[in-house]
Write a protein that holds these residues in place. Structure first.
Motif, short mmCIF file in Angstrom:
data_model
loop_
_atom_site.label_atom_id
_atom_site.label_comp_id
_atom_site.label_asym_id
_atom_site.label_seq_id
_atom_site.Cartn_x
_atom_site.Cartn_y
_atom_site.Cartn_z
N SER A 62 -1.46 8.74 -4.88
CA SER A 62 -0.34 7.82 -5.12
C SER A 62 0.82 8.16 -4.20
O SER A 62 1.72 8.91 -4.58
CB SER A 62 0.10 7.89 -6.59
OG SER A 62 0.47 9.20 -6.94
N GLY A 63 0.79 7.62 -3.02
CA GLY A 63 1.85 7.87 -2.06
C GLY A 63 2.99 6.88 -2.22
O GLY A 63 2.99 6.04 -3.12
N PRO A 64 3.97 6.92 -1.34
CA PRO A 64 5.12 6.03 -1.43
C PRO A 64 4.74 4.59 -1.11
O PRO A 64 3.77 4.31 -0.41
CB PRO A 64 6.07 6.59 -0.36
CG PRO A 64 5.17 7.25 0.63
CD PRO A 64 4.06 7.83 -0.18
N ARG A 65 5.50 3.66 -1.64
CA ARG A 65 5.30 2.25 -1.33
C ARG A 65 5.74 2.00 0.11
O ARG A 65 6.60 2.69 0.65
CB ARG A 65 6.11 1.37 -2.29
CG ARG A 65 5.90 -0.13 -2.06
CD ARG A 65 6.66 -0.96 -3.07
NE ARG A 65 6.62 -2.37 -2.74
CZ ARG A 65 5.64 -3.20 -3.03
NH1 ARG A 65 4.57 -2.73 -3.67
NH2 ARG A 65 5.68 -4.48 -2.71
N TRP A 66 5.12 1.01 0.73
CA TRP A 66 5.46 0.69 2.11
C TRP A 66 6.91 0.18 2.22
O TRP A 66 7.46 -0.38 1.27
CB TRP A 66 4.50 -0.36 2.66
CG TRP A 66 4.40 -1.61 1.83
CD1 TRP A 66 5.19 -2.73 1.91
CD2 TRP A 66 3.45 -1.88 0.79
NE1 TRP A 66 4.80 -3.68 1.00
CE2 TRP A 66 3.72 -3.19 0.30
CE3 TRP A 66 2.40 -1.17 0.23
CZ2 TRP A 66 2.98 -3.78 -0.72
CZ3 TRP A 66 1.66 -1.75 -0.78
CH2 TRP A 66 1.95 -3.03 -1.25
N PRO A 67 7.56 0.39 3.36
CA PRO A 67 8.94 -0.03 3.53
C PRO A 67 9.08 -1.55 3.61
O PRO A 67 8.11 -2.27 3.86
CB PRO A 67 9.35 0.62 4.84
CG PRO A 67 8.08 0.83 5.58
CD PRO A 67 7.04 1.09 4.53
N ALA A 86 4.65 0.42 15.31
CA ALA A 86 4.34 1.33 14.21
C ALA A 86 5.56 1.35 13.31
O ALA A 86 6.68 1.65 13.76
CB ALA A 86 4.04 2.73 14.74
N ILE A 87 5.38 1.02 12.04
CA ILE A 87 6.50 0.84 11.11
C ILE A 87 6.39 1.85 9.97
O ILE A 87 5.32 2.03 9.38
CB ILE A 87 6.52 -0.59 10.55
CG1 ILE A 87 6.64 -1.61 11.70
CG2 ILE A 87 7.65 -0.78 9.54
CD1 ILE A 87 6.44 -3.05 11.26
N GLY A 88 7.50 2.50 9.63
CA GLY A 88 7.53 3.43 8.52
C GLY A 88 6.93 4.78 8.88
O GLY A 88 6.86 5.16 10.05
N GLY A 89 6.49 5.49 7.84
CA GLY A 89 5.96 6.83 8.04
C GLY A 89 4.45 6.85 8.15
O GLY A 89 3.78 5.86 7.86
N TYR A 90 3.92 7.99 8.52
CA TYR A 90 2.48 8.14 8.66
C TYR A 90 1.78 7.94 7.32
O TYR A 90 0.65 7.46 7.28
CB TYR A 90 2.15 9.52 9.22
CG TYR A 90 2.75 9.78 10.58
CD1 TYR A 90 2.13 9.33 11.74
CD2 TYR A 90 3.96 10.48 10.71
CE1 TYR A 90 2.69 9.57 12.99
CE2 TYR A 90 4.51 10.73 11.95
CZ TYR A 90 3.88 10.27 13.09
OH TYR A 90 4.44 10.51 14.33
N SER A 91 2.46 8.30 6.23
CA SER A 91 1.87 8.19 4.89
C SER A 91 2.56 7.12 4.05
O SER A 91 2.41 7.10 2.83
CB SER A 91 1.95 9.54 4.16
OG SER A 91 1.21 10.52 4.85
N GLY A 92 3.29 6.25 4.68
CA GLY A 92 3.96 5.16 3.98
C GLY A 92 4.47 4.15 4.98
O GLY A 92 5.66 4.05 5.22
#
Length: 307
Positions: free
Chosen positions: A292-297, A61-67
Motif C-alpha cells: 500500500s504505497g502513496p496515491r499518485w499525485p 516522468a511524473i511524481g516519485g518512483y513509488s508514487g
C-alpha cells in the motif's frame, strides 16, 4: 524439474534459504489471458494496471518512483542488439525514452565486452502507475529489472513467446556457500560496472552478497560502486533506476547516494548478527510499502483520464 530458492535474509554472514516448491517444467500464468471479470476487479482496485496503451503528449516522468506515472511512454522493442524482453504479456515494457535508450546502450556495451545477452524484466506499465503485485516502484518509467541469469539458448536465438512467458528468473547465488555461482561472476561484474558507470543512473539495487563480491574484486576506479545499493531480494535480477530527466519538471528525485564506495560499515550492517532485528523491522516497512504505497499525485490524473 527444478527447485526455486527464495533468499530470506542473512544470519552471521550465511545466506538463509527456503525452498518454496518444486515446479515441473517452468510456468507462469499469462496475464494476457486473464478473464474479463478478473481484469475488471483489478481495474477497480488499480486503474493503472488495466490500461493497455500509453498516453499522448511529450514524454514526462511524473511524481516519485513509488508514487507516480508516465506520460508519453516509449515501448522497448521486444528484441534488440544484446537483449530480449521477458514476460511481454505483463505489458511492462514501457518507459521514459531515456530508459529505453539506456537499456539499448547497456545491452550493446555488455554484449561487446562480455558476450551473451541481457534478459529484460519489468520496466513500467503503458502509463506507469502502481503495478499489480511485486513492485512499490517502477511507476514513473525510470526503473528496469534486468536478469542476471539467462538460459544458454537465449544467447543463440530469439526465445519464443511461450518460452519468454514461462521462463522464470533464477538466483545466481549458491545457498550453501553464500557466494555468487562461479559461472556468473564475470558477466555479473561486467554488466553492473557498465550500468553503474552510466551518468543517467542514480542507483542499482542488488543482493548484499553481490555487492560484497563487487567490493572484493573491483580494482582501479571504484567510484561506480557508489551506485550499487544492497537491498532485499535481488539475487536473480538487478534493478536499475535512472535520475529524473531534464524534460520532467514534475519528477521527484531520490536523495543522492552517500559518498564513498559503500563497501564499509554500510555494507557490514547487512551481515551483522546483532542487526538482525533491525533488518527484520526494515523489511516489514518495505513490504508494507509494496502492498500500500502513496496515491499518485494530482498531475497524474490527466494521464490516467487521457484517451
Amino acid at each position: 524439474m527444478f527447485q526455486r530458492m527464495r533468499y530470506l535474509g542473512l544470519a552471521g554472514g550465511v545466506l538463509s534459504v527456503m525452498l518454496i516448491g518444486t515446479t515441473v517444467g517452468v510456468g507462469l500464468a499469462n496475464p494476457a489471458k486473464e478473464s474479463d471479470r478478473g481484469r475488471a476487479r483489478k481495474g477497480r482496485r488499480n486503474p493503472w494496471a488495466s490500461i493497455a496503451t500509453p498516453s499522448t503528449g511529450p514524454a514526462r516522468a511524473i511524481g516519485g518512483y513509488s508514487g507516480g506515472c508516465l506520460q508519453g511512454a516509449k515501448s522497448l522493442p521486444l528484441d534488440g542488439d544484446g537483449y530480449q524482453v521477458m514476460h511481454p504479456g505483463r505489458r511492462r515494457y514501457y518507459g521514459h525514452p531515456e530508459l529505453v535508450d539506456f537499456i539499448e546502450d547497456l545491452s550493446k556495451a555488455t554484449y561487446a565486452e562480455a558476450g551473451g545477452v541481457l534478459l529484460i524484466g519489468d520496466l513500467a506499465q503503458p502509463r506507469g502507475g502502481r503495478a499489480s503485485g511485486g513492485h512499490a516502484s517502477h511507476q514513473s518509467g525510470l526503473d528496469v529489472d534486468i536478469w542476471f541469469w539467462h538460459p544458454p539458448k537465449a544467447a543463440k536465438r530469439k526465445l519464443s513467446t511461450a518460452e519468454r512467458e514461462q521462463t522464470r528468473a533464477r538466483s545466481i547465488l549458491n545457498g550453501r556457500t553464500g557466494e555468487i555461482r562461479q559461472r556468473w561472476k564475470g558477466p555479473v561484474s561486467t554488466a553492473l560496472r557498465l550500468a553503474a558507470s552510466d551518468p543517467r543512473v542514480t542507483r542499482i539495487f542488488v543482493h548484499p552478497i553481490i555487492k560484497r563480491e563487487l567490493c572484493r574484486v573491483a580494482d582501479g576506479d571504484r567510484s561506480w560502486l557508489r551506485q550499487i545499493r544492497p537491498w532485499y531480494g535481488h539475487d536473480d535480477h538487478f534493478h536499475v533506476r535512472l535520475a529524473c530527466p531534464k524534460d520532467s519538471p514534475d519528477c521527484e528525485p531520490q536523495d543522492p547516494t552517500p559518498g564513498g564506495d559503500g563497501c564499509g560499515e554500510e555494507l557490514a550492517w547487512w551481515f551483522d548478527e546483532q542487526a538482525q532485528a533491525d533488518r527484520r523491522k526494515a523489511r516489514k516497512r518495505y513490504q508494507k510499502k509494496v502492498v500500500s504505497g502513496p496515491r499518485w499525485p494530482a498531475a497524474c490524473e490527466p494521464v490516467l483520464a487521457a484517451n
